[in-house]
Structure formats: structure tokens, C-alpha cells
Design a protein around this motif. Structure first.
Motif, short mmCIF file in Angstrom:
data_model
loop_
_atom_site.label_atom_id
_atom_site.label_comp_id
_atom_site.label_asym_id
_atom_site.label_seq_id
_atom_site.Cartn_x
_atom_site.Cartn_y
_atom_site.Cartn_z
N ILE A 85 0.87 -1.18 0.00
CA ILE A 85 0.00 0.00 0.00
C ILE A 85 0.90 1.23 0.00
N LEU A 86 0.70 2.11 -0.95
CA LEU A 86 1.62 3.23 -1.16
C LEU A 86 1.22 4.45 -0.33
N GLY A 87 2.17 4.95 0.44
CA GLY A 87 1.89 6.10 1.30
C GLY A 87 0.81 5.77 2.31
N SER A 88 -0.15 6.66 2.46
CA SER A 88 -1.28 6.43 3.37
C SER A 88 -2.25 5.41 2.80
N GLY A 89 -2.22 5.26 1.46
CA GLY A 89 -3.19 4.39 0.80
C GLY A 89 -4.54 5.05 0.58
N ASN A 90 -4.71 6.28 1.07
CA ASN A 90 -6.00 6.96 0.95
C ASN A 90 -6.15 7.72 -0.36
N GLN A 91 -5.06 7.86 -1.10
CA GLN A 91 -5.13 8.63 -2.35
C GLN A 91 -6.02 7.91 -3.36
N MET A 92 -6.91 8.69 -3.99
CA MET A 92 -7.87 8.13 -4.93
C MET A 92 -7.21 7.90 -6.29
N ILE A 93 -7.51 6.75 -6.88
CA ILE A 93 -7.00 6.39 -8.19
C ILE A 93 -8.16 6.37 -9.18
N SER A 94 -8.07 7.19 -10.20
CA SER A 94 -9.07 7.20 -11.28
C SER A 94 -8.55 6.30 -12.38
N TRP A 95 -9.11 5.12 -12.47
CA TRP A 95 -8.58 4.03 -13.29
C TRP A 95 -9.55 3.73 -14.44
N ILE A 96 -9.10 2.87 -15.37
CA ILE A 96 -9.97 2.39 -16.44
C ILE A 96 -9.42 1.04 -16.94
N HIS A 97 -10.30 0.10 -17.20
CA HIS A 97 -9.91 -1.19 -17.79
C HIS A 97 -9.49 -0.94 -19.24
N GLU A 98 -8.46 -1.64 -19.70
CA GLU A 98 -7.95 -1.41 -21.05
C GLU A 98 -9.01 -1.58 -22.12
N ASP A 99 -9.94 -2.51 -21.94
CA ASP A 99 -10.96 -2.72 -22.96
C ASP A 99 -11.94 -1.56 -23.01
N GLU B 294 3.15 12.00 -8.24
CA GLU B 294 1.99 11.45 -8.95
C GLU B 294 1.50 10.16 -8.30
N VAL B 295 2.43 9.35 -7.79
CA VAL B 295 2.05 8.10 -7.13
C VAL B 295 1.24 8.38 -5.87
N LEU B 296 1.59 9.45 -5.18
CA LEU B 296 0.94 9.78 -3.91
C LEU B 296 -0.23 10.74 -4.06
N LYS B 297 -0.41 11.28 -5.26
CA LYS B 297 -1.47 12.28 -5.48
C LYS B 297 -2.85 11.62 -5.52
N SER B 298 -3.80 12.23 -4.87
CA SER B 298 -5.19 11.77 -4.93
C SER B 298 -5.91 12.59 -5.99
N ALA B 299 -6.45 11.94 -7.00
CA ALA B 299 -7.14 12.64 -8.09
C ALA B 299 -8.43 11.92 -8.43
#
Length: 313
Positions: free
Chosen positions: A202-216, A281-286
Motif C-alpha cells: 500500500i503506497l503512502g497512506s493508501g487513501n489517495q484516490m486512483i481514477s482508473w480504467i480497464h484497457e478494454d 503522482e504516485v501519492l497524489k489523490s485525483a
């Protein structure tokens, strides 16, 4: 069926997109530095797959490929997370995007063509951290200003560099892409590595939000943008349910290891030592909104992290 010219077609997203386009019956031209020598692993429908060459530094391009194309999907650009961000690497990241866009604009303005639309990649690096003033309650929307840091400035220059194609009478769609989840490369492959040793990092606090998308979903959004003439302008290419780094890491651990894993936190200072400036960027919550592309009619195949990981794992 139409002919699609893809730049960056040998990358993780480009290879998958090429496969999906060929399966739908499109002809595909993969544009790269090596031309035909830069072949992908695609084997199906090879008769509809061809290769062309460009040289971004020399600003030269295969004219026959431009003349043959009905649409251009522009993915090319040096990998943001492939190396530490030295001054030289940051320049390469920015210039690979700006100069490739300039070459496309130059080609479309000087070579007779029938290109109807250009769909270009951008990134959610455009946006700042969640605590910045531009964040609405439901996440960053496409109207937000670019954040004044390296990635924000790079994305701004990237989008400005491709913008002139609209003045050439071409429909322009820009997809600001989130963290792409794929087994072929990128973030998910890195998240999986500690789990080989039954540990969930778990990176940093782990609370940072990740805006993700499946490749498909990402690839299908490129196809959707080609096939829907009403799409125009900038859209966020992210799933509708962003998750925290901790949530993603634990969900992945459960999929791959069941209950046999040990969660541990990687302190922010360690990430800063190992990654340098990239650790920001790894620790940024977006938290980024997908409302606009859903309002355009796109239906996500993998709207939740559980659905995405179920397929990928």
C-alpha cells in the motif's frame, strides 16, 4: 469498413486497440519509427493490418498512410512512468507528445487526405490533487484548468499541439486517460509484483484516490469516438467508480492470493527516495469524473474495480 491509422500502435493500449479494430472489420495502419519492422503480436486478420513509418524528430511521415486513412488515433508518446524524471527525461516526455502532434497537423495540412476525425490521447495528469480549488463534489470535470506542475503543463501543451486539426475541418476528440489496468503492462503489472511474495504494498497512506480504467473500456472509447459523430472535444477516460490505492491493492491481493497475503505500507519518504519527483503522482489523490462520456452514450463494460479485476485476474 474504414481505415484507421494508429500512432503508438505497438504500446500496451495500441496493441489491444489494434486487435479490437481488426475484429470489428476495420483496416488498421500502425504508424511507428520502424515501419514494417516494428510489428506487433497481432495475428488475426493480418490481411487488414499494415505498417507505416514516421520520424518525429525529422518531421517526416509516410504520405501514403495519410492518404489511405479515414481516421487517426494518436497514442504516441514516451512512457511517463518508465524512468525517473530527470530533466532530460521530462523533456523527452513532453517533446514526444508535442512534436508528434505537430507532425500530424503538418501532414493533414499538406497531404491530400480523407481523414474525418482525429482521436488523440491526453491524460488526467491535466488535473491537480483533490484538495485543489478546481475539484467539484463529484470529481474533476473537463472544464477544470490544467494544474501548474510538470504533468499539468505537459498535458496542456499536448492538447494545444493537436488542436489545430479542428481548424482543418477534422472532428477532434481528446481522451484524458486515467490509470489503465492491463495484464500487458502499466500500473497493474507493478501492483502485482509484491504479491508474488504474498505481500500487498500500500503506497503512502493508501487513501489517495486512483481514477482508473480497464484497457478494454479505454479501447472501446476510442472506437466509440470514431463511430459517433456527435462526440467532439475533451472527455475523461476513467471508470465511474474511482477507488483508493488501499482498496485497489487489497482487492487485487484477494483476487490473486485469497486470504494468504500480508498488507504493508510503503512510507511516502521511501517512495520519494526511490522514485524522485515521480512520487508526487504516485501519492497524489485525483478523483476524476466520467459523467461527460457516459452522457455521450458510452456504457462501461467494467464500471467497478471488482468487475475489472475479476476479468483481469
Amino acid at each position: 469498413m474504414a481505415t484507421i491509422l494508429i500512432t503508438g500502435g505497438t504500446g500496451t493500449v495500441g496493441r489491444r486497440l489494434t486487435t479490437l479494430l481488426l475484429e470489428k472489420g476495420y483496416s488498421v495502419i500502425v504508424m511507428g519509427r520502424g515501419g514494417a519492422s516494428n510489428r506487433t503480436s497481432v495475428t488475426k486478420n493480418q490481411a487488414k493490418l499494415s505498417y507505416a513509418k514516421w520520424d518525429i524528430d525529422a518531421q517526416t511521415i509516410d504520405e501514403s498512410a495519410i492518404k489511405a486513412a479515414d481516421y487517426i488515433i494518436h497514442l504516441a508518446g514516451a512512457g511517463v512512468a518508465d524512468q525517473r524524471w530527470s530533466a532530460e527525461r521530462k523533456k523527452e516526455i513532453a517533446n514526444s507528445r508535442i512534436n508528434s502532434c505537430a507532425l500530424i497537423v503538418k501532414a493533414l495540412s499538406s497531404i491530400p487526405n480523407q481523414v474525418k476525425a482525429v482521436v488523440s490521447a491526453s491524460a488526467i495528469g491535466w488535473y491537480g490533487p483533490d484538495e485543489s480549488a478546481d475539484l467539484p463534489s463529484h470529481g474533476f470535470t473537463e472544464e477544470a484548468n490544467p494544474f501548474p506542475d510538470f504533468l499539468g503543463n505537459t498535458c496542456k501543451s499536448w492538447e494545444e499541439s493537436i488542436a489545430p486539426v479542428a481548424s482543418l475541418g477534422k472532428r477532434l476528440v481528446i481522451l484524458r486517460t486515467g490509470i489503465v489496468l492491463s495484464n500487458a503492462g502499466g500500473a497493474l503489472v507493478e501492483f502485482k509484483k509484491p504479491l508474488l511474495f504474498k505481500t500487498a504494498a500500500i503506497l503512502g497512506s493508501g487513501n489517495q484516490m486512483i481514477s482508473w480504467i480497464h484497457e478494454d473500456d479505454l479501447c472501446n472509447q476510442y472506437i466509440y469516438a470514431i463511430e459517433n459523430e456527435n462526440m467532439n472535444g475533451v472527455y475523461n477516460a476513467v471508470a465511474p467508480n474511482p477507488v483508493s490505492n488501499k482498496t485497489l491493492t487489497i482487492a487485487l491481493a484477494k483476487k490473486l492470493s485469497g486470504s494468504f497475503y500480508i498488507p504493508f505500507y510503503v512510507p511516502a519518504f521511501v517512495l520519494k527516495i526511490v522514485l524522485g519527483e515521480m512520487s508526487i503522482e504516485v501519492l497524489k489523490s485525483a478523483t476524476v469524473s466520467s459523467n461527460k462520456i457516459m452522457q455521450a452514450g458510452y456504457n462501461f463494460q467494467y464500471p467497478t474495480i471488482d468487475a475489472a479485476l475479476e476479468q483481469l485476474c
